[in-house]
Design a protein around this motif. Structure first.
Motif, PDB file in Angstrom:
ATOM      1  N   LEU A 529       0.825  -1.211   0.000  1.00  0.00           N
ATOM      2  CA  LEU A 529       0.000   0.000   0.000  1.00  0.00           C
ATOM      3  C   LEU A 529       0.854   1.253   0.000  1.00  0.00           C
ATOM      4  N   ARG A 530       1.887   1.248   0.835  1.00  0.00           N
ATOM      5  CA  ARG A 530       2.751   2.435   0.891  1.00  0.00           C
ATOM      6  C   ARG A 530       3.491   2.633  -0.425  1.00  0.00           C
ATOM      7  N   ARG A 531       3.941   1.535  -1.021  1.00  0.00           N
ATOM      8  CA  ARG A 531       4.646   1.638  -2.299  1.00  0.00           C
ATOM      9  C   ARG A 531       3.724   2.199  -3.383  1.00  0.00           C
ATOM     10  N   GLU A 532       2.478   1.738  -3.405  1.00  0.00           N
ATOM     11  CA  GLU A 532       1.527   2.234  -4.405  1.00  0.00           C
ATOM     12  C   GLU A 532       1.118   3.674  -4.111  1.00  0.00           C
ATOM     13  N   ILE A 552      -6.942  -0.365  -2.814  1.00  0.00           N
ATOM     14  CA  ILE A 552      -6.753  -0.292  -1.361  1.00  0.00           C
ATOM     15  C   ILE A 552      -7.824  -1.112  -0.645  1.00  0.00           C
ATOM     16  N   TYR A 553      -9.062  -0.949  -1.054  1.00  0.00           N
ATOM     17  CA  TYR A 553     -10.131  -1.696  -0.396  1.00  0.00           C
ATOM     18  C   TYR A 553      -9.987  -3.197  -0.654  1.00  0.00           C
ATOM     19  N   TYR A 554      -9.509  -3.567  -1.819  1.00  0.00           N
ATOM     20  CA  TYR A 554      -9.287  -4.982  -2.098  1.00  0.00           C
ATOM     21  C   TYR A 554      -8.211  -5.542  -1.179  1.00  0.00           C
ATOM     22  N   ARG A 555      -7.133  -4.789  -0.980  1.00  0.00           N
ATOM     23  CA  ARG A 555      -6.055  -5.254  -0.099  1.00  0.00           C
ATOM     24  C   ARG A 555      -6.548  -5.337   1.350  1.00  0.00           C
ATOM     25  N   VAL A 556      -7.307  -4.337   1.779  1.00  0.00           N
ATOM     26  CA  VAL A 556      -7.844  -4.355   3.147  1.00  0.00           C
ATOM     27  C   VAL A 556      -8.725  -5.574   3.357  1.00  0.00           C
ATOM     28  N   ASN A 557      -9.449  -5.973   2.320  1.00  0.00           N
ATOM     29  CA  ASN A 557     -10.379  -7.094   2.432  1.00  0.00           C
ATOM     30  C   ASN A 557      -9.682  -8.448   2.443  1.00  0.00           C
ATOM     31  N   GLN A 558      -8.377  -8.481   2.173  1.00  0.00           N
ATOM     32  CA  GLN A 558      -7.658  -9.742   2.121  1.00  0.00           C
ATOM     33  C   GLN A 558      -7.650 -10.465   3.464  1.00  0.00           C
ATOM     34  N   LEU A 559      -7.721  -9.713   4.552  1.00  0.00           N
ATOM     35  CA  LEU A 559      -7.694 -10.319   5.887  1.00  0.00           C
ATOM     36  C   LEU A 559      -9.064 -10.285   6.555  1.00  0.00           C
ATOM     37  N   ASN A 560     -10.124 -10.279   5.767  1.00  0.00           N
ATOM     38  CA  ASN A 560     -11.458 -10.130   6.361  1.00  0.00           C
ATOM     39  C   ASN A 560     -11.870 -11.343   7.194  1.00  0.00           C
ATOM     40  N   LEU A 578      -4.014   6.162   3.934  1.00  0.00           N
ATOM     41  CA  LEU A 578      -3.449   6.387   2.599  1.00  0.00           C
ATOM     42  C   LEU A 578      -4.528   6.760   1.596  1.00  0.00           C
ATOM     43  N   LEU A 579      -5.720   6.208   1.771  1.00  0.00           N
ATOM     44  CA  LEU A 579      -6.809   6.555   0.856  1.00  0.00           C
ATOM     45  C   LEU A 579      -7.232   8.011   1.042  1.00  0.00           C
TER      46      LEU A 579
END
Length: 681
Positions: A529-532, A552-560, A578-579
């Motif tokens: 996320l920081r790199r992007e 960002i929301y897709y990455r956040v959802n990876q650990l749902n 970051l968003l």
């Protein structure tokens, strides 16, 4: 004694609704029909047609079509790979082992890298090749390899066609109706989410609600894909549906941004909460218009133009209201549109929701599968195990199929339990019932009620739905309905035990080479996320603001589904920060002023973000200095005579509110000396 449980209405069949009976009959008849057609075509292993029909048994038309397409392409790709591998390496066992292990590792990597039907196609390409290749090890004539591959593909396609045919005969609920209903429900739920987040208290319920909203919007994207395949009108409106999903994610960002502003607003108006409640109540009215809403928004506008905080809050709230109203109008048009009016609904051209896989985890899963197959084949070669083909095939299926699941150990354990139940159950059916039946339709009269009961059990007992689903799918391989029939005790026991041992071997490798922990995944996602985000600060970022938002929301959802609350909290916190910062960066980038000094101030603010944040994390000395500087700039610009300067003061204060949330993160200057305990850098 009370025998009420024997009454029809209290039995499994009597409690089932009409829709559940339709689902059970559709899938059960499709499986029997596929088995019959495979016998008519004189295919040597008709049970693969039955299994294929069971796999594509989705409750909706779009699900059946999309799953079938993935299954057809995956089967063709796997069969092609099987013919090439077996045809060129079968005479050398070790070259054969390394080749099929490399192919399975590659398919595992690809299935983890992609999503939805593409992921399923690659997974199927892997274990289809394993099913074909491992069944040819005792063949001396290599020309028959193509015949075996052709038969397996025919059996798979037969099952798919039967599933599709029965979906037309006994259709299910419409994917389009489900999608539009879910969109409307999500649109209403956003107001409830806003009402929760705009409170001053900080509770765990806020995090759960925010994660839930994100997960539901991303799930709507899966419904959109299914509706695309099943409904012509929704195919025409695909861009509009993509746009609505982007806008719902953007509304979620607005809600979060307004919350950050409220938490950092020292002297809020006394009646702010009452005015916000009035606004939300008006937005719930589907007939609300801009004029009526503007009169309520006017009460939020500050009388003093130098109050940059309230001015920024008012502007952000106004944008949120206008965006919500625009989505309401578009959603009403979609719900009321017909084929004639489809082309009249216009929406900006947008990309699909951005998705990005964890490349490191995908490579790791591919290596795990490769090593598992190599060791399994090595044992097979050294011991000359008669049922090695069945064992290695199930090991391949377990490694490929469950490598992308959140908890592969639990999935493999459940599959092991299913195979044990099938081993005993199918032994009784095969050698107690099937051996006495010599007519296909008589066998179907026994099989159809059994399959219907299993399908109804899957629907009635939600807790054991996964178990019943695996019992249905793998029942065909244990019954092994072949043409001509074969009843061999020794072969049944050896193959059954070999399948169970193969799955247990896959579970052993998942236990030894465990998937990355949630904490490690969280840190990896945060670094990405920081790199992007750093790329978003460049003059020409690779992703637009909408693409970056959905990513960002897709990455956040990876650990749902993670149970590590600390990792989930920090991934969500970094994603929100970051968003919000990216929204401000895009607003500053589009902000224009004739005043050259104000343009320089804008550039200084963007430069502050580059200084305090790197891919490794946050520099706290720079963060504290930047927050102090941003606060000073806001105060100075609030008294500037130029209106655009006061507007810029509010934007800079929003940036201050977003960055202040990072004060509790780990300092990158201390990260090397101090091990991270619960706080990702």
């Amino acid at each position: 004694m009370n025998f009420s449980w024997l009454e029809w209405k209290n039995t499994l069949w009597g409690k089932s609704s009409a829709a559940q009976w339709r689902y059970a009959l559709r899938n059960s008849i499709a499986m029997c029909l596929a088995l019959w057609i495979a016998f008519v075509l004189e295919l040597d292993e008709p049970y693969w047609a039955l299994t294929s029909a069971a796999v594509v048994s989705f409750p909706t038309v779009g699900g059946v079509i999309s799953k079938s397409i993935g299954r057809v392409f995956g089967s063709l790709l796997g069969a092609t790979a099987a013919v090439l591998i077996a045809g060129h390496t079968l005479n050398d066992p070790w070259l054969f082992t390394l080749s099929i292990a490399a192919w399975l590792g590659l398919c595992t990597y690809a299935s983890n890298l992609y999503q939805n039907n593409v992921s399923y196609a690659f997974a199927l390409a892997g274990y289809t090749a394993a099913i074909i290749v491992f069944s040819t090890v005792n063949i001396t004539d290599t020309t028959s390899i193509f015949d075996i591959a052709q038969a397996r593909v025919c059996e798979v396609i037969t099952g798919i066609l039967c599933g599709a045919f029965m979906m037309m005969v006994l259709p299910s609920t419409s994917d389009g109706d489900a999608l539009l209903t879910s969109l409307r429900k999500m649109h209403t739920q956003l107001l409830e989410h806003a009402q929760l987040l705009w409170r001053s208290e900080v509770t765990n319920q806020i995090r759960v609600s925010h994660e839930g909203v994100i997960n539901q919007i991303l799930t709507l994207n899966l419904l959109r894909i299914q509706a695309f395949w099943s409904h012509y009108r929704l195919r025409q409106q695909n861009n509009l549906l993509n746009y609505l999903l982007h806008q719902q994610l953007q509304l979620t960002s607005y809600i979060s941004s307004l919350r950050r502003m409220m938490l950092n607003w020292p002297n809020q108006p006394e009646n702010l909460n009452q005015q916000l409640a009035t606004l939300l109540e008006q937005l719930r009215d589907p007939e609300m218009n801009k004029y009526r809403l503007a009169k309520t928004l006017l009460m939020l506008k500050p009388a003093d133009t130098s109050d940059y905080r309230q001015q920024a809050f008012w502007l952000r709230m106004r944008d949120f209201c206008w965006l919500y109203l625009r989505n309401e109008r578009l959603l009403q048009k979609v719900e009321n549109a017909n084929l004639v009016a489809v082309d009249r609904i216009e929406a900006p051209r947008v990309s699909r929701l951005t998705r990005h896989a964890d490349n490191t985890e995908a490579v790791y899963s591919g290596v795990r599968t490769f090593l598992c197959i190599v060791i399994a084949c090595a044992y097979w070669i050294s011991t000359q195990w008669d049922s090695g083909a069945a064992g290695v095939t199930l090991a391949a299926i377990g490694c490929v199929l469950y490598s992308s699941t959140p908890s592969p150990i639990n999935s493999v354990t459940l599959l092991t339990k299913s195979l044990i139940w099938l081993f005993f159950g199918c032994f009784i059916i095969k050698f107690g019932v099937m051996v006495q039946i010599n007519d296909f339709w008589l066998f179907c009269s026994f099989l159809l009620p059994l399959l219907c009961t299993m399908q109804l059990s899957k629907l009635q007992y939600k807790r054991y739905a996964a178990l019943w689903g695996q019992l249905i799918v793998f029942s065909g391989s244990f019954l092994a309905v072949t043409n001509p029939p074969s009843y061999d005790y020794q072969s049944f026991f050896n193959d059954g035990l070999g399948k169970i041992a193969g799955v247990m071997l896959a579970g052993l490798f998942f236990q030894v080479l465990r998937p990355s922990s949630d904490s490690r995944k969280s840190r990896r996602q945060i670094r990405a996320l920081r790199r992007e985000f750093i790329d978003q600060l460049s003059r020409k970022p690779q992703l637009s603001h909408l693409q970056f938002e959905s990513l960002i929301y897709y990455r956040v959802n990876q650990l749902n589904q993670s149970k590590d609350q600390t990792s989930r909290n920090w991934l969500l916190r970094w994603g929100v920060v970051l968003l919000n910062c990216s929204h401000i960066v895009w607003q500053l980038r589009q902000w224009e002023s004739r005043s050259n000094p104000l343009s320089k101030v804008r550039d200084v603010c963007i430069h502050c973000l580059k200084g305090i944040m790197t891919e490794r994390g946050v520099s706290h000395p720079r963060l504290e200095a930047s927050l102090t500087e941003l606060q000073r700039i806001s105060e100075a610009l609030s008294h500037h005579p130029d209106e655009s300067a006061r507007e810029l003061a509010g934007v800079i204060w929003r940036l201050y509110c977003s960055l202040s949330q990072l004060q509790s993160s780990i300092n990158i200057e201390d990260a090397a000396a101090t091990p991270t305990q619960g706080k990702p850098a």
